[in-house]
Design a protein around this motif. Structure first.
Motif, short mmCIF file in Angstrom:
data_model
loop_
_atom_site.label_atom_id
_atom_site.label_comp_id
_atom_site.label_asym_id
_atom_site.label_seq_id
_atom_site.Cartn_x
_atom_site.Cartn_y
_atom_site.Cartn_z
N UNK B 401 1.01 -1.18 0.18
CA UNK B 401 -0.38 -0.33 0.38
C UNK B 401 1.12 1.47 -0.08
N UNK B 402 1.50 1.07 1.05
CA UNK B 402 2.35 2.01 0.09
C UNK B 402 3.24 2.51 -0.92
N UNK B 403 3.67 1.73 -1.33
CA UNK B 403 4.07 1.88 -2.51
C UNK B 403 3.19 2.45 -4.15
N UNK B 404 1.80 2.97 -3.18
CA UNK B 404 1.23 3.16 -4.23
C UNK B 404 1.00 5.22 -3.80
N UNK B 405 1.60 4.88 -2.69
CA UNK B 405 2.05 6.55 -2.06
C UNK B 405 3.97 7.35 -2.71
N UNK B 406 3.97 6.61 -2.92
CA UNK B 406 5.38 7.03 -2.81
C UNK B 406 6.22 5.86 -3.35
N UNK B 407 7.65 6.61 -3.58
CA UNK B 407 8.58 6.38 -4.59
C UNK B 407 9.64 5.20 -4.25
N UNK B 408 10.28 6.67 -3.42
CA UNK B 408 11.80 6.13 -2.22
C UNK B 408 11.28 5.20 -1.52
N UNK B 409 12.43 3.66 -2.23
CA UNK B 409 12.00 2.20 -1.72
C UNK B 409 12.62 2.67 -0.29
N UNK B 410 13.41 3.73 0.20
CA UNK B 410 14.38 3.53 1.37
C UNK B 410 13.01 3.69 2.18
N UNK B 411 12.97 5.33 1.52
CA UNK B 411 11.93 5.98 2.57
C UNK B 411 10.46 4.90 3.13
N UNK B 412 9.88 4.20 2.26
CA UNK B 412 9.20 2.48 2.49
C UNK B 412 9.38 2.16 3.30
N UNK B 413 11.03 1.74 3.29
CA UNK B 413 11.18 0.84 4.48
C UNK B 413 11.89 1.48 5.94
N UNK B 414 11.38 2.21 5.48
CA UNK B 414 11.89 3.53 7.04
C UNK B 414 11.23 2.96 7.15
N UNK B 415 9.18 3.47 7.11
CA UNK B 415 8.52 3.86 7.36
C UNK B 415 7.77 2.50 8.14
N UNK B 416 8.11 1.70 7.14
CA UNK B 416 7.70 0.07 7.36
C UNK B 416 8.19 -0.48 8.25
N UNK B 417 9.20 -0.79 8.74
CA UNK B 417 10.61 -1.25 9.72
C UNK B 417 9.73 -0.08 11.24
N UNK B 418 8.66 0.93 10.83
CA UNK B 418 8.23 1.26 12.66
C UNK B 418 7.08 1.30 12.63
N UNK B 419 6.35 0.72 11.94
CA UNK B 419 4.42 0.06 12.09
C UNK B 419 4.30 -0.97 13.34
N UNK B 420 3.78 -1.37 13.74
CA UNK B 420 3.65 -1.96 14.72
C UNK B 420 2.58 -3.18 13.44
#
Lengths: 555, 555
Positions: B401-420
């Motif tokens: 889902x994040x990939x629908x909104x953001x392009x930068x893979x590093x940013x996506x990984x950073x966000x996902x890492x903090x998701x409970x």
């Protein structure tokens, strides 16, 4: 909440130690640590040729449009007074849009809470013992009080001269003892202070570092525009912290509403009482010249102590002790060093100790004597304390007395110009006149703490009683010319409510003085305290009114 | 006063408008505008392989020397808890001299009153309607809370990425409507927001200037040291003012007592939430590009509003209006200009409006719609508001889902890492597991306002009830992994009393985002909010505990 001054909800700045309360004996909030005559006029001396102002009922004019603010942010209530207003005030009731007042009220209340312009609410039991609970905004005027620039400058110029005078008088032990010799018989509190003073004399004790944090209070006589001194406070000069905040509040409001109010915030003089008091305390601490020492703060007011905090930023440690704690914990070394615990005390700053109520037992007197014996810098010493008594004020006003202490004739003339009429009760002509025309006098007891002055017909009755009794009690009083300051319409904030009323103001000028054996280190005017009081009755002056913190708007 | 969280004297930051109260439904002071899960651990997914920590009764060790302060400046009371403390805390109860604590307590209470670290006292009736009356210090921790520097930096780095994500999601109207389609049926409040959102879509309304003042809340999982997001606040992010003050208080205390505490005040990160929020609001105001306009502050908190004051220093006029007042006074011109009185409104800043209780009648909903229709910059717009819902948070955590909104893979990984772990209640496997092992989950309703989360055996009971009823009500909840943060001994100040207890902390990172049609103008992390809560029971996590304001001490 109804009319402020008659309400049961009178506020008080709370002291942390319940056995010491500056405000216990008065309903007037900001009469503060010192009693202040609140009004008067036309002394019957050749020096004062004023006319008593005409009192006209102006309720119809000034009160025709009661201003109620029905919102939650405080409401305005109108109080009717009967004084004639002879000068153009800032707060002309008619010139303000009610919605503007509403916004000023709201914003100033929020500002107060955000900036520490707070006091303890007497209605909350713990407010007097625990800081940070039971707080309410300190009472303040919504707008600054206009004050003529010439008299403002005059008051500022007097500050270093009074500082020097206090220091010189404090060194003349015989003058102090003689001036107060009759008072000693009539006033037990002054007597105890004099006893300590005598002991120090006998032991040859000298104060080489002398620190004074004073406040000289003035009123502006409406008829003559003369700046007349009410009293000089040499101990526990109150409100240096809160007075600075009110100046800041008013500057902020004038800036924020400059289009609506048309007032220039730069006309409010900068108020640096807090930082300069802190500087003086810190300099005294350095002057004591001991690498490990502390500043002791003898009983202590929560909400007006910015400057002890400032001292802390200068690496001075402050500790707070009651007089009783000092008696229990204080140790005097043979070389005069005062220890509390293991800490050497360099400076003792009194926030209390000026009133009989501060000495409920012999313990407190022992503490006072112990501190006086020590080499710590006392603010004030017993000598400075005695120099601030009303009897000494009255003695200094006698012809040729100032000349004993000061050389500079200009300085002497400046001081004398601000002296109101002051008389001892052994001046039979003046007493006779005061019995005949009591409305022109205030009777001031030596007793400190505010609210003890005698006005109006009570002056006559008291003087007659003292004559009949023939006791020494008359030596406990002085007579002072009653000053009648200008009365102006004002908005006064208390307990979240805006009161619209006519009021008078009193200007206090803070000053700091520090010297050692050789040199004067500091001798400066340090900001000011403006207090505005409701003038709700022409019976008994305005003693019954409530007072709020205010600032000066130079005109 | 006894144990804080069970006392009847719970405090609240008061709102001036009695019909709107952020805290009406909770006894937890600083659960604030947003409900926050207060503890949890070991989600049953492959992603989370933590071990539940062992609870050992350590009362004997940690509570063997109860610390009572018999002085007037507040007292310390001890509360026994049963958690094991696995990291070295700042406030090791044994390392403090009681007299030192007494001084810290006194000085910090005085500091609070002098610097506006105050709140309304619920016990004083008018405290909710009149600023400046019925004040008490805001609850705070006596010392900062240790926090690892690496995770601190991680949280700060996430701020601009979340800002960008919110903006992108807000533009995807279909995603918002679809994500919330089932919630709409079960939650009347979300349904009304979605109705306004749909109307704007139909009318083709676009927000060209978009302003977000967000706060992303995190807890640190004790076992894994992972920083896990609790929630993202996109409306009325609370306490930017008070959080800055607590950082200042702690720095001041650490400086003043550096010899006694041995802590370095520079390890407390600078907190600039207030000034940066003010800057963002001012920049939005400038971006609106109208020479005569105002910033409107929709319902308003007295004691946390430094930044509206700061806006004033930038020549922005702020006016405060309730939603009902906006309905009554607001006029929309054909070009989209919003007028209140004669004033053009440039920016609308919501301090309320996020909970059903803020909309007691149709009047408030009309006001919300009127503002949304206008060209004023809304903080937040309906789209930003909806993007901050828990359901959208849970949808964003789904794979791809994040990939629908953001392009930068590093940013996506950073966000996902903090998701409970986050699940919908139509995930039958997760619901089955949560019924079997409810202690590993928190049930979070869409409903905002704090104190509504479901823990422990209540999770099981509620899930079973929903299954039996077979209604749409399950769509009003999400399930979240329960996080178990480190528990440390702490001194918590409330109502003038120092409570010694074991506590957990939650870190909120403020951020500001502003853009126009072409450019991002501001995208920054802006200070932080540290909240520390008593963890007095392992039943129901720490939902029952009381929370205080705290600061970060980097380790």
């Amino acid at each position: 909440m109804g009319v402020g001054y008659s309400s049961s909800c009178s506020l008080s700045l709370s002291l942390p130690y319940s056995h010491i309360s500056c405000f216990a004996s008065t309903t007037t909030l900001l009469s503060s640590h010192k009693s202040t005559p609140n009004s008067s006029l036309n002394p019957p001396t050749s020096k004062f040729h004023y006319q008593k102002p005409t009192y006209t009922t102006m309720t119809a004019q000034s009160s025709s449009s009661p201003l109620f603010l029905p919102i939650q942010s405080g409401r305005v209530e109108e109080i009717k007074t009967q004084y004639h207003n002879s000068t153009k005030p800032i707060s002309d009731f008619h010139s303000f849009d009610p919605e503007l007042i509403q916004r000023l009220v709201y914003d100033s209340l929020v500002w107060s809470s955000l900036h520490g312009l707070v006091a303890g609410d007497k209605n909350v039991q713990r407010s007097g013992t625990v800081p940070g609970v039971g707080m309410v905004h300190a009472p303040f005027a919504l707008l600054p009080m206009s004050f003529p620039e010439r008299q403002w400058r005059q008051a500022c110029e007097l500050a270093p001269i009074f500082n020097e005078l206090v220091d010189r008088v404090s060194l003349d032990a015989n003058f102090l003892q003689e001036s107060l010799s009759r008072t000693k018989k009539a006033d037990a509190f002054t007597s105890r202070l004099l006893d300590i003073h005598s002991k120090m004399l006998e032991s040859g004790k000298k104060e080489e570092i002398r620190l004074g944090l004073h406040r000289s209070d003035y009123m502006l006589d409406e008829q003559t525009k003369l700046l007349l001194q009410i009293e000089l406070n040499t101990i526990s000069s109150s409100f240096p912290g809160l007075s600075c905040l009110v100046s800041e509040l008013h500057r902020s409001i004038l800036n924020q509403y400059k289009e609506h109010l048309g007032l220039d915030s730069r006309r409010i003089p900068g108020n640096t009482a807090v930082s300069q008091f802190a500087e003086a305390l810190t300099k005294a601490w350095k002057e004591y010249n001991n690498p490990r020492l502390d500043l002791i703060d003898v009983p202590y007011l929560f909400y007006d102590n910015e400057f002890t905090k400032l001292c802390n930023t200068h690496d001075v440690t402050t500790i707070r002790k009651t007089l009783a704690e000092i008696d229990a914990q204080g140790v005097l070394l043979p070389d005069g060093t005062l220890l509390i615990g293991n800490q050497v005390i360099a400076v003792i700053y009194f926030r209390a100790g000026y009133a009989p109520i501060d000495y409920p037992s012999e313990s407190e007197w022992r503490a006072r004597e112990l501190m006086e014996q020590s080499s710590a810098v006392k603010c004030p010493s017993i000598s400075y304390h005695l120099t601030g008594t009303k009897k000494v004020q009255q003695e200094l006003a006698k012809p040729n007395v100032l000349e004993r202490f000061l050389e500079n004739k200009e300085d002497i003339a400046k001081l004398r110009k601000c002296f109101a009429g002051l008389w001892s009760l052994d001046d039979s002509n003046t007493v006779k006149d005061a019995i005949e025309r009591p409305e022109f006098y205030v009777m001031k007891p030596q007793r400190e703490g505010g609210g003890n002055n005698i006005y109006g017909d009570d002056v006559r009755k008291t003087l007659l009683r003292l004559q009949v009794e023939g006791s020494e009690e008359d030596a406990a009083y002085i007579l002072m010319q009653r000053i009648f300051p200008t009365i102006v319409p004002t908005f006064l904030m208390r307990d979240g409510i805006c009161h619209k009323d006519h009021a008078i103001s009193e200007l206090g000028i803070y000053s700091a003085y520090l010297r050692n054996k050789e040199n004067v280190i500091m001798n400066e005017q340090c900001g000011y305290l403006m207090r505005t009081k409701v003038s709700s009755s022409n019976e008994g002056g305005v003693a019954a009114g409530f007072a709020v913190l205010d600032s000066v708007y130079l005109t």
